[in-house]
Design a protein around this motif. Structure first.
Motif, short mmCIF file in Angstrom:
data_model
loop_
_atom_site.label_atom_id
_atom_site.label_comp_id
_atom_site.label_asym_id
_atom_site.label_seq_id
_atom_site.Cartn_x
_atom_site.Cartn_y
_atom_site.Cartn_z
N ILE A 25 33.75 70.33 80.18
CA ILE A 25 33.72 70.99 81.48
C ILE A 25 32.28 71.33 81.85
O ILE A 25 31.50 71.83 81.03
N GLU A 26 31.91 71.07 83.11
CA GLU A 26 30.63 71.53 83.65
C GLU A 26 30.83 72.97 84.08
O GLU A 26 31.61 73.25 85.00
N PRO A 27 30.18 73.96 83.40
CA PRO A 27 30.57 75.37 83.55
C PRO A 27 30.45 75.91 84.97
O PRO A 27 31.29 76.69 85.40
N GLU A 28 29.39 75.55 85.71
CA GLU A 28 29.17 76.16 87.01
C GLU A 28 30.24 75.76 88.01
O GLU A 28 30.73 76.60 88.77
N SER A 29 30.61 74.48 88.04
CA SER A 29 31.59 74.02 89.02
C SER A 29 33.00 73.95 88.46
O SER A 29 33.97 73.90 89.22
N GLY A 30 33.14 73.93 87.12
CA GLY A 30 34.45 73.73 86.52
C GLY A 30 34.92 72.29 86.57
O GLY A 30 36.09 72.00 86.30
N ALA A 31 34.02 71.35 86.90
CA ALA A 31 34.39 69.93 87.04
C ALA A 31 34.66 69.33 85.66
O ALA A 31 33.96 69.62 84.68
N LEU A 32 35.65 68.45 85.61
CA LEU A 32 35.96 67.71 84.38
C LEU A 32 35.00 66.53 84.27
O LEU A 32 34.94 65.67 85.15
N VAL A 33 34.23 66.51 83.20
CA VAL A 33 33.25 65.45 82.97
C VAL A 33 33.80 64.38 82.04
O VAL A 33 33.54 63.19 82.22
N ARG A 34 34.56 64.81 81.06
CA ARG A 34 35.12 63.87 80.08
C ARG A 34 36.39 64.49 79.49
O ARG A 34 36.49 65.72 79.40
#
Length: 771
Positions: free
Chosen positions: A209-218
């Motif tokens: 998880i990319e912490p700032e946006s909460g986006a799923l990276v992998r």
């Protein structure tokens, strides 16, 4: 790494809000709570930033049939397309290439023409930026269709959905640092998803998880329990309870699925939005004895993206166009294709040759469909590393990471019981036991080492009335399977020939041909092998056991039912010994496509120490090597097959450890156990004419043994000492013709021995040949 981890934890704590109403013990550290909250918020929203995008999509699929000798390709497909996705319009797909291999495909093209090529195109739809990123590449991207509890269908609980805290625990892991072209770095933190109990409706894996946006990276995950169709699909379970499947042979039950791994990967486009890069899936579908490994590989090459913020700039840059009206949708799509060519939108659309036409199914296809199979946009077959796809090295690393996750505990005491015809390996027929019926009870229990499988299997033969039983305790992970067993069981002297399985049982019952040699073995062993979802390319065993001879007890077959003087051949007399030792078998295989070279190696070794009740102690080393190769000739219509083997025994091995040759797996054209020795060399060569689904072959076999044991058959059909009869063996030759289906899956041979005693004219039907 410690400093980076500290920064991430501080950021996570800053993002974290008070948790209320959650299940106790859900988050194993504060960073996990913050990451899960951010990812859940991101998943719960709809990403409307992407207006449209263009992507080069390449996809590879393979399904194989797993057998002890090798895996065979049942289906293989490679597809390539350019996808034009628009938030407000239907997705347009430009079909760039498609290539398939499966039995009968050439016939299908001959009957259906080139139009049938498009039937093999497997890219279905496009990635929806507002859809569920966890299932991308595996199924629907619609949040309302996936991962929701459903009493009428199979479902998997989503780890980011409301209520996930009651089903999962979460912990934070390592930091993944992504370097961007402008020198900036992005950090994604691993969030492990740990089911509270092992359940087929729950996944086990890791999300980055990319912490700032909460986006799923992998993401990488698997089902936490094996899927059983008749147990886990409500409709099938109801039909099973009503007896709808009672006529399905036990050989094709149960219907199960093991998901080894599902992995998805995303990339940051223009430092603004995360869009897909690749997806990889590995699993095994099983229907009883049939095991079918399935692989799926997807590559997404984003070529252009339009965001909401870009619309004003595009409106200013694009001149006003005159209004154009169309009578039909086909006219509109033809117009779009022409504009795409004129404006130079990607790939083959830049030139008017070949022309692209709308096929009525939201697709642009070339007029010359034959060019699809030779397109340079097609990826290589799955298993070959290619740019844009998950490499085999990366895949092994992902599986290792999943294997390091703690195994979920087992809830309750799951168990299953089967007997007789309910399973294919619980009924057998041979000249020692006659008809033998078995039963099996399986339990799953928790332990400090993770879930354990406890299995008890028993047999009783109606002729010998000797009970046989094996009790085993097994621990299986993604890396290996470890089993500890105690047993008193009947054993074939050549286990790889599968004489206690269905094929030899049918031959014995129907035709009076039992090719096996047997003994009773009682003791304990420890077996380490690959997990059941992977091919058994190696196997290590430690053992301590006692061997006892068995005798012929049954003399009935349907082919000789009215011949009162007919008898099965006698059984080779195993020696009464007690021994302990170790065995190792290594059997890799390379290549599954019958149109490409294939090669396999089989190495086996056994070291043992033992004693005879009335003789001195002994020790021995027993080893063999077999090399197999099948090579297509230049035309592709012919294949050459070669097989060579050598074996040697050093020391004082008992008779049952001698090399036994004869029959379809070692020396065609001769009776089983036609030659026995402490050393052997054998070979065979085949020339095959290949047709779409079957092959016709001409073959020859040769074998020679040395240092034969001092036993032979006496005048009344019993094994007895005879030093003269077994002192020497000349080479034995045989020739014949054969036919096979599906790259040797089913093989029929007519063979004739040319030299030496025991030669016969034999007709053998068996499974799992070289080709």
């Amino acid at each position: 790494m410690r400093v980076e981890r500290a920064v991430v934890v501080l950021l996570a704590l800053a993002l974290a809000g008070p948790a209320s109403g959650q299940e106790p013990g859900t988050y194993l550290d504060p960073a996990a709570a913050a990451l899960h909250a951010a990812a859940s918020d991101n998943w719960g929203g709809i990403d409307d930033a992407v207006v449209r995008y263009t992507a080069m999509v390449r996809q590879r699929i393979a399904a194989q049939l797993r057998t002890p000798l090798k895996d065979r390709t049942l289906y293989r497909n490679e597809s390539a397309a350019r996808v034009f996705w628009d938030r407000d319009h239907e997705t347009l797909t430009q079909v760039l290439g498609v290539r398939s291999r499966y039995p009968g495909r050439d016939i299908a093209i001959e009957e259906g023409g080139l139009e049938s090529i498009l039937d093999d195109f497997t890219i279905d739809g496009a990635f929806d930026p507002g859809g569920d990123r966890l299932v991308f590449g595996m199924g629907s991207n619609d949040r309302s269709d996936d991962f929701q509890p459903d009493d009428d269908d199979f479902w998997v609980a989503h780890p980011l959905a409301p209520g996930a805290d009651s089903l999962y625990r979460f912990r934070s892991g390592d930091t993944l640092v992504l370097s961007l072209p402008d020198g900036r770095e992005l950090r994604a933190v691993r969030l492990d998803v740990l089911p509270r109990v092992a359940d087929v409706h729950r996944m086990s894996g890791s999300l980055w998880i990319e912490p700032e946006s909460g986006a799923l990276v992998r993401a990488a995950y698997r089902l936490s329990e094996q899927f059983d169709a008749m147990r886990d699909v409500p409709d099938l379970r109801e039909e099973e309870e009503q007896g709808s499947f009672r006529y399905v042979p036990g050989i094709f039950k149960p219907w199960t699925f093991d998901m080894e791994v599902m992995a998805v990967d995303y990339a940051l486009w223009d430092f603004q939005v995360w869009l897909p890069r690749s997806a990889r899936f590995e699993g095994v579908v099983a229907a009883g004895v049939m095991k079918i490994p399935v692989s799926f590989d997807l590559s997404y090459g984003i070529e252009s993206v339009v965001l909401d913020d870009d619309l004003d700039d595009l409106a200013a840059a694009v001149p006003v166009m005159e209004e154009v009206h169309f009578q039909t949708r086909a006219e509109a799509m033809e117009y779009m294709a022409r504009l795409a060519r004129e404006q130079g939108v990607g790939g083959d659309l830049r030139t008017p040759d070949p022309e692209w036409v709308y096929d009525g199914d939201d697709r642009l296809v070339p007029r010359d469909l034959a060019r699809l199979e030779s397109s340079t946009d097609l990826p290589p077959p799955i298993g070959d590393d290619a740019a844009g796809f998950t490499s085999e090295r990366e895949l092994r690393g992902i599986i290792d990471d999943l294997a390091d996750l703690p195994a979920p505990p087992v809830e309750g005491l799951p168990w299953a019981a089967n007997w007789g015809l309910q399973r294919p390996d619980l009924v057998r027929y041979n000249r020692v036991e006659g008809p033998a019926v078995g039963g099996r009870v399986q339990l799953r229990v928790g332990s400090p080492f993770g879930p354990l499988s406890i299995e008890t299997t028993g047999f009783i033969g109606l002729s010998d009335l000797e009970p046989k039983v094996r009790l085993s305790i097994e621990r299986e992970s993604l890396r290996r399977r470890v089993a500890l067993g105690g047993y008193r069981e009947m054993r074939a002297l050549e286990p790889r020939a599968r004489h206690l399985e269905l094929g030899n049982s049918l031959n014995a019952l129907l035709f009076g041909r039992d090719d096996g040699e047997y003994m009773l073995a009682a003791g304990a062993d420890l077996v380490i092998a690959p997990p059941s979802a992977r091919r058994e390319s190696w196997r290590f065993r430690l053992f301590a056991e006692r061997h006892d001879p068995v005798e012929r007890e049954m003399n009935f077959s349907l082919a000789h039912a009215f011949d009162g003087d007919w008898r099965f051949r006698p059984v080779l007399p195993a020696e009464d010994v007690e021994e302990a030792g170790a065995e190792l078998r290594i059997s890799p295989w390379w290549g599954t496509d019958p149109l490409a070279p294939q090669m396999g190696l089989d190495l086996s070794g056994r070291a043992a120490w033992g004693r005879r009740p009335d003789g001195p102690d002994y020790d021995y080393l027993r080893g063999s090597a077999t090399l197999r190769a099948a090579v297509p000739l230049a035309s592709g219509r012919w294949r050459v097959g070669l097989e060579g083997g050598i074996g040697h025994i050093e020391g004082e091995a008992p008779l049952q450890q001698s090399w036994i040759l004869g029959g379809p797996t070692t020396l065609r054209g001769f009776d089983a156990t036609t030659t026995v020795g402490r050393r052997f060399v054998r070979g065979r060569a085949e020339l095959g004419r290949v047709f779409p689904a079957w092959t016709v072959t001409l073959f020859g076999d040769v074998a020679v043994t040395r240092d034969r044991p001092e036993w032979t058959l006496d005048g009344v059909g019993r094994w007895a000492p005879d030093p003269e009869a077994w002192s020497h063996d000349d080479p034995r030759w045989a020739m014949g013709v054969g036919a096979s289906l599906l790259d040797g899956l089913v093989r029929l041979d007519l063979s004739r021995g040319l030299t030496g005693p025991g030669r016969r004219t034999r007709l053998d039907l068996y499974l799992d040949a070289l080709f």
